[in-house]
Design a protein around this motif. Structure first.
Motif, short mmCIF file in Angstrom:
data_model
loop_
_atom_site.label_atom_id
_atom_site.label_comp_id
_atom_site.label_asym_id
_atom_site.label_seq_id
_atom_site.Cartn_x
_atom_site.Cartn_y
_atom_site.Cartn_z
N PHE A 1 0.87 -1.17 0.00
CA PHE A 1 0.00 0.00 0.00
C PHE A 1 0.90 1.22 0.00
N LEU A 2 0.65 2.16 -0.95
CA LEU A 2 1.58 3.27 -1.16
C LEU A 2 0.88 4.62 -1.09
N PRO A 3 0.43 5.05 0.09
CA PRO A 3 -0.18 6.38 0.22
C PRO A 3 0.89 7.46 0.38
N ASN A 4 0.49 8.72 0.23
CA ASN A 4 1.43 9.78 0.57
C ASN A 4 1.33 10.06 2.07
N ALA A 5 2.20 10.93 2.56
CA ALA A 5 2.29 11.14 4.00
C ALA A 5 0.99 11.65 4.60
N ALA A 6 0.35 12.63 3.93
CA ALA A 6 -0.89 13.19 4.46
C ALA A 6 -1.98 12.12 4.55
N GLU A 7 -2.09 11.31 3.51
CA GLU A 7 -3.11 10.25 3.50
C GLU A 7 -2.81 9.21 4.58
N ALA A 8 -1.55 8.80 4.68
CA ALA A 8 -1.19 7.77 5.66
C ALA A 8 -1.48 8.23 7.09
N MET A 9 -1.14 9.47 7.40
CA MET A 9 -1.37 9.96 8.77
C MET A 9 -2.85 10.08 9.09
N ARG A 10 -3.64 10.49 8.12
CA ARG A 10 -5.08 10.60 8.37
C ARG A 10 -5.70 9.22 8.57
N TYR A 11 -5.30 8.26 7.77
CA TYR A 11 -5.88 6.92 7.92
C TYR A 11 -5.47 6.26 9.23
N THR A 12 -4.30 6.55 9.74
CA THR A 12 -3.82 5.88 10.95
C THR A 12 -3.95 6.74 12.21
N ARG A 13 -4.44 7.98 12.04
CA ARG A 13 -4.61 8.89 13.18
C ARG A 13 -3.28 9.12 13.89
N THR A 14 -2.21 9.24 13.11
CA THR A 14 -0.88 9.51 13.67
C THR A 14 -0.43 10.90 13.20
N ASP A 15 0.62 11.42 13.85
CA ASP A 15 1.13 12.73 13.46
C ASP A 15 2.53 12.64 12.88
N CYS A 16 2.95 11.43 12.47
CA CYS A 16 4.27 11.21 11.90
C CYS A 16 4.14 10.19 10.76
N PRO A 17 4.64 10.49 9.57
CA PRO A 17 4.48 9.55 8.46
C PRO A 17 5.19 8.22 8.70
N LEU B 1 0.30 0.95 9.43
CA LEU B 1 -0.37 0.35 8.27
C LEU B 1 -0.01 -1.12 8.09
N THR B 2 1.12 -1.56 8.64
CA THR B 2 1.49 -2.97 8.47
C THR B 2 0.56 -3.90 9.24
N ALA B 3 -0.32 -3.37 10.05
CA ALA B 3 -1.36 -4.21 10.68
C ALA B 3 -2.43 -4.58 9.66
N TYR B 4 -2.44 -3.89 8.50
CA TYR B 4 -3.47 -4.11 7.50
C TYR B 4 -2.93 -4.66 6.19
N VAL B 5 -1.65 -4.43 5.93
CA VAL B 5 -1.06 -4.82 4.65
C VAL B 5 0.40 -5.20 4.91
N PRO B 6 0.93 -6.20 4.21
CA PRO B 6 2.30 -6.65 4.50
C PRO B 6 3.37 -5.58 4.34
N LEU B 7 3.24 -4.74 3.31
CA LEU B 7 4.29 -3.77 3.02
C LEU B 7 3.66 -2.38 2.89
N ALA B 8 4.11 -1.44 3.72
CA ALA B 8 3.60 -0.07 3.68
C ALA B 8 4.71 0.85 3.19
N VAL B 9 4.39 1.64 2.16
CA VAL B 9 5.34 2.59 1.60
C VAL B 9 4.68 3.97 1.67
N VAL B 10 5.29 4.89 2.38
CA VAL B 10 4.74 6.24 2.53
C VAL B 10 5.66 7.22 1.81
N THR B 11 5.11 7.93 0.83
CA THR B 11 5.91 8.91 0.11
C THR B 11 5.93 10.23 0.87
N LEU B 12 7.10 10.85 0.87
CA LEU B 12 7.32 12.05 1.69
C LEU B 12 7.58 13.28 0.84
#
Length: 372
Positions: free
Chosen positions: A214-230, A237-248
């Protein structure tokens, strides 16, 4: 193995580089990558000093036309040497004819799973690039279902067997073909667009469980996970998908492999950007290519970032995608300054002996000139 449309006329004239050559074997799927989505005609304006002002006329110093939408990803994959098959609807208007010809004949993309919709006009996007960003205006109507579109009833079953599939997930809009593709052995790579509902609920992404990455950008990843750090978001996200890639963005990308615990981070490459349209699609295409070639995680991230950086130096979403010739040309120059780019030393062995001077097709201000 059939080779229909694997290489279009233009591609066959080039010296072809196959990043999966060492891995190919009898009985492999016919296609390396299958994807589906909406093809737009993109009209891109560059050289704008600022956003258009209401009640005034703005002149752009540059303009180009090219296929857009899912065509960005398909073209990027094909230019990196992957046997790419695209299922999409095409209007029976001039825009549709141009997009079909550009993808099938120009880029060697297989369109046997696509169909033409009589009386349906092609979606259009106008993209304006200024101040390092882009603003887009789109118009179109959803294509009617295939059963009412006059499509070929003898068309092959979809999705086909492929090493990988790429999809853009849409909250609350299940895509049943993804589960089918995963059952048939395809590795599924997914990105995501902005959640217009504002819910940012991972449970609404029903297909995530069928995805390898799963390859979201930083803003999307933080909103989906309710975190404040990409980076924290990638781990969550690795609780939902084997490999998480966050673009910065300009800072690069960060990845976590939840199966092994491996992490990787690579910085961005500083370039003078002309048009960022399609850069995210090119990043995904670069990552998919390197993943199918079974490169180490850090090399996959670095290569994806490089292809995206090369793409923003041209305008147009699809036709800005780099070919291997441009990757090789960049490394030929960069290797002389290897101290600045140690992360890319892996390209030395990969591109050893590879020579290709062919320049890929670029976006031009019109749909094409008449011969003669």
């Amino acid at each position: 193995m059939s080779t229909r449309n694997i290489l279009g006329p233009r591609a066959r004239r080039q010296q072809w580089f196959d990043p999966l050559a060492a891995l190919r074997a009898a009985g492999d799927p016919e296609w390396d990558v299958y994807l589906t989505g909406t093809v737009f005609l993109d009209i891109i304006f560059t050289g704008l000093d600022s956003a258009p002002v209401r009640g005034t006329e703005s002149w752009a110093r540059g303009m180009g036309s090219s296929p857009g939408g899912i065509a960005n990803m398909a073209t990027a994959l094909a230019r990196l040497g992957l046997r790419t098959s695209l299922a999409a609807a095409f209007g029976d208007d001039m825009y549709g004819d141009y997009c079909r010809e550009a993808l099938e004949s120009g880029e060697g993309i297989d369109l046997s799973f696509s169909h033409t919709v009589p009386g349906w006009h092609s979606p259009v996007t106008v993209s304006m690039a200024y101040e390092g960003e882009r603003t887009m205006i789109s118009h179109g109507h959803e294509a009617p279902p295939k059963e009412t579109a006059g499509y070929d009833p003898e068309a092959p079953e979809c999705p086909p067997r492929a090493r990988a599939c790429v999809s853009s997930l849409v909250p609350g809009r299940p895509q049943e073909w993804i589960a089918t593709a995963a059952r048939r052995g395809s590795r599924v790579f997914a990105d995501i667009g902005w959640d217009e509902t504002g819910s940012w609920d991972l449970a609404a992404l029903a297909e995530l469980g069928d995805c390898e990455a799963f390859l979201p950008n930083a803003a999307e990843a933080m909103r989906y996970t309710r975190t404040d750090c990409p980076r924290a978001a990638a781990h969550a996200l690795t609780a939902y998908v084997p490999l998480a890639v966050v673009t910065l963005g300009a800072e690069g990308a960060y990845a976590v492999d939840g199966r092994t615990g491996e992490t990787a981070e690579v910085p961005g490459i500083a370039v003078e950007a002309l048009d960022p349209t399609g850069a995210g699609d090119v990043f995904v295409a670069g990552f998919v290519t390197a993943s199918l070639a079974d490169w180490p995680l850090a090399d996959r991230l670095a290569f994806a970032g490089l292809t995206a950086a090369l793409s923003v130096q041209e305008f147009g979403g699809s036709l800005s995608a780099p070919s291997w010739a441009e990757v090789a040309r960049w490394w030929h120059l960069a290797r002389e300054r290897c101290a600045e780019y140690p992360r890319f030393a892996f390209l030395d062995a990969l591109l050893s002996g590879y020579e290709c001077t062919a320049v890929p097709r670029r976006a031009v201000p019109t749909l094409g000139f008449r011969a003669g």
